[in-house]
Design a protein around this motif. Structure first.
Motif, PDB file in Angstrom:
ATOM      1  N   ILE B  28       0.858  -0.623   0.120  1.00  0.00           N
ATOM      2  CA  ILE B  28      -0.275   0.276   0.028  1.00  0.00           C
ATOM      3  C   ILE B  28       0.937   0.990   0.349  1.00  0.00           C
ATOM      4  N   ASN B  29       0.828   2.406  -0.195  1.00  0.00           N
ATOM      5  CA  ASN B  29       1.021   3.709  -0.711  1.00  0.00           C
ATOM      6  C   ASN B  29       1.031   4.526   0.887  1.00  0.00           C
ATOM      7  N   MET B  30       1.340   4.409   1.200  1.00  0.00           N
ATOM      8  CA  MET B  30       1.818   5.041   2.662  1.00  0.00           C
ATOM      9  C   MET B  30       1.300   6.181   2.754  1.00  0.00           C
ATOM     10  N   ASN B  31       1.938   6.983   1.226  1.00  0.00           N
ATOM     11  CA  ASN B  31       2.608   8.288   1.328  1.00  0.00           C
ATOM     12  C   ASN B  31       1.300   9.291   0.515  1.00  0.00           C
ATOM     13  N   ASP B  32       0.241   8.168   0.176  1.00  0.00           N
ATOM     14  CA  ASP B  32      -0.871   9.174   0.174  1.00  0.00           C
ATOM     15  C   ASP B  32      -1.657   9.378   1.440  1.00  0.00           C
ATOM     16  N   THR B  33      -2.713   9.956   1.325  1.00  0.00           N
ATOM     17  CA  THR B  33      -3.319  10.610   3.161  1.00  0.00           C
ATOM     18  C   THR B  33      -4.758   9.277   2.895  1.00  0.00           C
ATOM     19  N   GLU B  34      -5.165   9.465   1.875  1.00  0.00           N
ATOM     20  CA  GLU B  34      -6.687   8.311   2.192  1.00  0.00           C
ATOM     21  C   GLU B  34      -5.758   7.128   2.997  1.00  0.00           C
ATOM     22  N   ASN B  35      -4.815   6.300   1.700  1.00  0.00           N
ATOM     23  CA  ASN B  35      -4.419   5.196   2.475  1.00  0.00           C
ATOM     24  C   ASN B  35      -4.109   5.497   4.604  1.00  0.00           C
ATOM     25  N   TRP B  36      -2.910   6.585   4.058  1.00  0.00           N
ATOM     26  CA  TRP B  36      -2.109   6.454   5.714  1.00  0.00           C
ATOM     27  C   TRP B  36      -3.289   6.803   6.724  1.00  0.00           C
ATOM     28  N   GLY B  37      -4.275   7.599   6.648  1.00  0.00           N
ATOM     29  CA  GLY B  37      -5.447   8.584   7.417  1.00  0.00           C
ATOM     30  C   GLY B  37      -6.944   6.959   7.541  1.00  0.00           C
ATOM     31  N   VAL B  38      -7.037   6.957   6.973  1.00  0.00           N
ATOM     32  CA  VAL B  38      -8.144   6.026   6.385  1.00  0.00           C
ATOM     33  C   VAL B  38      -8.147   4.854   6.246  1.00  0.00           C
ATOM     34  N   GLY B  39      -6.550   4.139   6.534  1.00  0.00           N
ATOM     35  CA  GLY B  39      -6.522   2.920   5.840  1.00  0.00           C
ATOM     36  C   GLY B  39      -7.267   2.614   4.747  1.00  0.00           C
ATOM     37  N   LYS B 103     -17.618   9.744  -0.072  1.00  0.00           N
ATOM     38  CA  LYS B 103     -17.862  10.789  -0.970  1.00  0.00           C
ATOM     39  C   LYS B 103     -17.112  12.042  -1.679  1.00  0.00           C
ATOM     40  N   TYR B 104     -17.471  12.733   0.056  1.00  0.00           N
ATOM     41  CA  TYR B 104     -16.442  13.803   0.191  1.00  0.00           C
ATOM     42  C   TYR B 104     -14.584  13.878   0.121  1.00  0.00           C
ATOM     43  N   LYS B 105     -14.001  12.388   0.049  1.00  0.00           N
ATOM     44  CA  LYS B 105     -12.724  12.342   0.504  1.00  0.00           C
ATOM     45  C   LYS B 105     -12.858  12.729   1.556  1.00  0.00           C
ATOM     46  N   HIS B 106     -13.223  12.630   2.978  1.00  0.00           N
ATOM     47  CA  HIS B 106     -13.129  13.387   4.772  1.00  0.00           C
ATOM     48  C   HIS B 106     -12.046  12.164   5.140  1.00  0.00           C
ATOM     49  N   VAL B 107     -11.431  12.682   5.314  1.00  0.00           N
ATOM     50  CA  VAL B 107      -9.496  12.365   6.052  1.00  0.00           C
ATOM     51  C   VAL B 107      -9.700  12.127   7.194  1.00  0.00           C
ATOM     52  N   THR B 108     -10.309  13.497   7.662  1.00  0.00           N
ATOM     53  CA  THR B 108     -10.554  13.946   9.244  1.00  0.00           C
ATOM     54  C   THR B 108     -11.071  14.040   9.981  1.00  0.00           C
ATOM     55  N   GLN B 109     -11.910  14.112  11.457  1.00  0.00           N
ATOM     56  CA  GLN B 109     -12.869  14.320  11.905  1.00  0.00           C
ATOM     57  C   GLN B 109     -13.467  15.906  11.552  1.00  0.00           C
ATOM     58  N   PRO B 110     -12.471  16.506  11.714  1.00  0.00           N
ATOM     59  CA  PRO B 110     -13.194  17.964  11.155  1.00  0.00           C
ATOM     60  C   PRO B 110     -13.730  18.525  10.221  1.00  0.00           C
ATOM     61  N   SER B 111     -13.432  17.688   8.781  1.00  0.00           N
ATOM     62  CA  SER B 111     -13.405  18.054   7.563  1.00  0.00           C
ATOM     63  C   SER B 111     -14.806  17.338   8.050  1.00  0.00           C
ATOM     64  N   ALA B 112     -15.265  16.249   8.295  1.00  0.00           N
ATOM     65  CA  ALA B 112     -16.104  15.697   8.192  1.00  0.00           C
ATOM     66  C   ALA B 112     -17.887  16.326   9.027  1.00  0.00           C
TER      67      ALA B 112
END
Lengths: 72, 206
Positions: B28-39, B103-112
């Motif tokens: 898995i490419n862990m330089n991608d925020t989605e991969n690293w932040g939300v598995g 749908k909106y590519k949230h990675v953190t709780q505050p962004s959601a």
């Protein structure tokens, strides 16, 4: 954005909603005082047995409600 | 020498956690925020079951609540009930939050939160509150882990070293594998707790 409370619309939804409320009630007054007693069942305090029943019943209820898809 | 067996088991657990955590990022490419932040937004039902189970069980459950049960008696067992009810909240809100996040590519709780309530100020406020809350929780957990190491080593490992050890272990796999590492190590912890609690329970009733 409108922030409204959405009530269940169908009979299935109301049944599911009631079932969830009933599950929550089982872990609160007036049920808990009935089991908060110094007696042992299966080697465990009766409150522990009741807690395990709540785990199983909650899991079953969530599975059942998901199955009939009434709570959405 | 036998007195150090529990400590060796605990240290082995930490080493296994590092190895599992490091392996979690394989392929898995862990330089991608989605991969690293939300598995990568993909964890199976068994993994989620063990993850939520182990997530609900913290240093408080291991030390705080048994101490409370010792002091107050059986009523402290309400912990079991409220942890179960946490599952109802996760069952109801989890899929909705996941769908919105996907749908909106949230990675953190505050962004959601800022998207859902259309308020950047609320998102900022939630990020401050979450940061303070998580910091307090992390301090609580690492202090608990350090205390366990201190007791298990018969005071050989000072508490401050224990804090660095536990934080170091978490930092290594978290930095490398993100939430996937948390998932895998929590699943390992959850599986272990399930087996050990059954084993100890059956052994104790002999």
């Amino acid at each position: 954005m409108k922030l409204t409370c959405k009530l269940p619309r169908t009979k299935k939804s109301w049944f599911s909603f009631g079932l969830i409320l009933f599950v929550i009630a089982l872990g609160n007054w007036p049920f808990i005082p009935l089991f908060n007693k110094p007696s042992i069942i299966l080697g465990m305090p009766i409150l522990m047995v009741w807690s395990i029943f709540i785990i199983i019943f909650t899991t079953g209820t969530l599975w059942f409600v998901s199955k009939i898809k009434g709570f959405s | 020498m036998n007195m150090y067996v529990p400590l060796l088991i605990t240290l082995s657990y930490m080493i296994i956690a590092i190895l599992l955590g490091l392996r979690a990022s394989k392929g898995i490419n862990m330089n991608d925020t989605e991969n690293w932040g939300v598995g990568s937004r993909s964890m199976g039902p068994v993994m989620m079951y063990l993850l939520i189970g182990a997530g609900g069980v913290s240093a408080y459950t291991f030390m705080g609540s048994p101490g409370w049960a010792y002091a107050k008696g059986v009523p402290a067992l309400y912990v079991v009930v409220y942890l179960t009810y946490m599952g109802i909240v996760a069952w109801y809100f989890g899929p909705k939050v996941w769908e919105l996040g996907y749908k909106y590519k949230h990675v953190t709780q505050p962004s959601a939160i800022s998207d859902r309530y259309e308020s950047k100020a609320l998102g900022a406020l939630s990020s401050i509150v979450t940061s303070i809350g998580i910091l307090a929780y992390a301090v609580l957990q690492t202090t608990g882990a350090a205390y366990i190491l201190h007791v298990m080593s018969y005071e050989l490992i000072p508490k401050w070293v224990g804090v660095f050890l536990s934080l170091g272990v978490i930092s290594i796999y978290l930095y490398r594998s993100g939430l996937k590492a948390i998932g895998v190590t929590n699943a390992f912890q959850g599986g272990l707790m399930l087996v050990v609690s059954w084993f100890v329970g059956l052994w104790a009733t002999r």
